[in-house]
Design an enzyme around this catalytic site. Structure first.
Site, PDB file in Angstrom:
ATOM      1  N   HIS A 240       0.711  -1.280  -0.066  1.00 55.28           N
ATOM      2  CA  HIS A 240      -0.133   0.046   0.101  1.00 55.28           C
ATOM      3  C   HIS A 240       0.895   0.954   0.266  1.00 55.28           C
ATOM      4  CE1 HIS A 240      -3.851  -2.386   0.476  1.00 55.28           C
ATOM      5  NE2 HIS A 240      -3.494  -2.914   1.111  1.00 55.28           N
TER       6      HIS A 240
ATOM      7  N   HIS B  62      -6.477  -6.795  -0.563  1.00 58.13           N
ATOM      8  CA  HIS B  62      -6.289  -5.606  -0.249  1.00 58.13           C
ATOM      9  C   HIS B  62      -6.081  -5.564  -1.860  1.00 58.13           C
ATOM     10  CE1 HIS B  62      -7.404  -6.709   3.203  1.00 58.13           C
ATOM     11  NE2 HIS B  62      -8.915  -5.514   3.694  1.00 58.13           N
TER      12      HIS B  62
ATOM     13  N   TYR C  72      -4.556 -12.059   8.167  1.00 57.70           N
ATOM     14  CA  TYR C  72      -5.054 -11.605   9.465  1.00 57.70           C
ATOM     15  C   TYR C  72      -5.389 -12.740  10.774  1.00 57.70           C
ATOM     16  CZ  TYR C  72      -3.134  -7.928   6.701  1.00 57.70           C
ATOM     17  OH  TYR C  72      -2.658  -6.800   5.876  1.00 57.70           O
TER      18      TYR C  72
END
Length: 343
Positions: free
Chosen positions: A160, A198, A324
């Protein structure tokens, strides 16, 4: 398969993350690495190696000088102005506001150089981020030196991170470091395949106009999911990179059948591109039990992913990104790597 791991990653531990309107402990926690290491050891992989010094010349090639200076000093500035809590931004230069003049206070700088309130800066963030980049550099160096594959067990993650923005738990773009290291090692064309849940917005932005890097991302549709503002199917690159970005946005609830169709298309595009090497941004937050994700992949699917990636026959660097569901994280990561190694 060689694995490189920054053993001092634990100096970076965010105590706070704004999630669904509540301050919670960050999902991106040090325990993630412990369970991956245990799973790799149990599966017979070689012990991880020290990555050595961070590749500052490559980091400086990827990230803006003022941004790097900010990361290095941010926590000390925060403590001086606000006390010993983790540094957290709260206001951002959205369209209609100016991003031409950096604020002089740390509160303003956190918003100027950040884009999401899930990502704090702690006392150890800078050193851990440098060590994570060193992992990617070392893994790519091993592959450039003749290894079939190598794994950068890097923390914090990186996909990111833009050239001058942090967010999404990311500070330095580890996958970009791997790409640049492979290029320096003689790979004329590199494919960067991001399979994190993501979208790899930072990686896309960094290679948007590059004609020698193919960026492909399989991810949750940004109309539903973080990072929300990049990752749509009509984003395809510009300049020399026109046509060399390919996004595969998929809706909440996507299972392995639909997800693997996107993977097969990505593999075909990598072959057509004529890549000399591949970097895989390895996120396993596509797992059905992930606490902040909405795909439905099963643990049994991850070795299949590894074997399909191996079928490319390309020198490959795996760079750790998200995932996660701590209890299943080790098995899922080891599954990808075992599937690749055994293919």
């Amino acid at each position: 398969m060689q694995t490189f791991h920054n053993r001092d990653h634990g100096v970076h531990e965010s105590q706070s993350e704004l999630h669904n309107g509540k301050l919670v402990r960050s999902f991106e926690c040090p325990e993630r690495m412990a369970v991956i290491l245990a799973a790799l050891e149990a599966d017979g992989f070689a012990a991880p190696e020290d990555p050595g010094a961070p590749p500052m010349e490559i980091i400086q090639r990827i990230h803006a000088p003022d941004y790097l200076a900010f990361l290095e000093t941010a926590h000390d500035r925060w403590v001086a102005e606000n006390g010993t809590r983790d540094a957290m931004g709260f206001t951002y230069p959205l369209p209609g506001l100016r991003r031409a003049v950096p604020p002089t206070t740390i509160d303003g700088a956190m918003g100027f150089y950040g884009f999401s309130v899930d990502t704090c800066i702690t006392a150890g963030s800078w050193s851990a981020a440098l060590s994570a980049a060193a992992c990617s550099h070392a893994a790519a160096g091993a592959v450039s030196g003749g290894e079939r594959t190598a794994f950068a067990l890097a923390r914090p993650p990186g996909h990111h991170a833009h050239g001058d923005l942090f967010g999404g738990y990311c500070y330095l773009n580890n996958a970009a470091v791997a790409v640049e290291t492979l290029r320096d090692g003689g790979a004329a064309r590199v494919a960067l395949l991001d399979i994190d849940y993501h979208h790899g917005n930072g990686s896309q932005a960094l290679f948007w106009e590059r004609g020698n890097v193919l960026f492909l991302s399989l991810h949750a549709d940004p109309v539903q999911e973080f990072p929300f503002f990049l990752g749509h199917a009509d984003e395809t690159g510009a300049g020399d990179g026109a046509g060399l970005t390919k996004n595969y946005p998929m809706p909440h609830g996507t299972g392995f059948a639909a997800w693997s169709e996107a993977l097969e298309d990505a593999i075909r595009r990598i072959t057509a591109f004529g890549a000399d090497a591949m970097v895989v941004s390895l996120g396993v937050d596509t797992f059905e039990g992930d606490p902040i994700s909405q795909f439905r992949l099963q643990t049994a699917d991850f070795p299949v992913i590894g074997s399909r990636l191996a079928a490319q026959g390309l020198p490959t660097v795996f760079v750790m990104e998200g995932g996660y569901a701590v209890d299943a994280l080790g098995a899922n990561v080891a599954g990808v790597l075992r599937g690749f190694s055994d293919a």
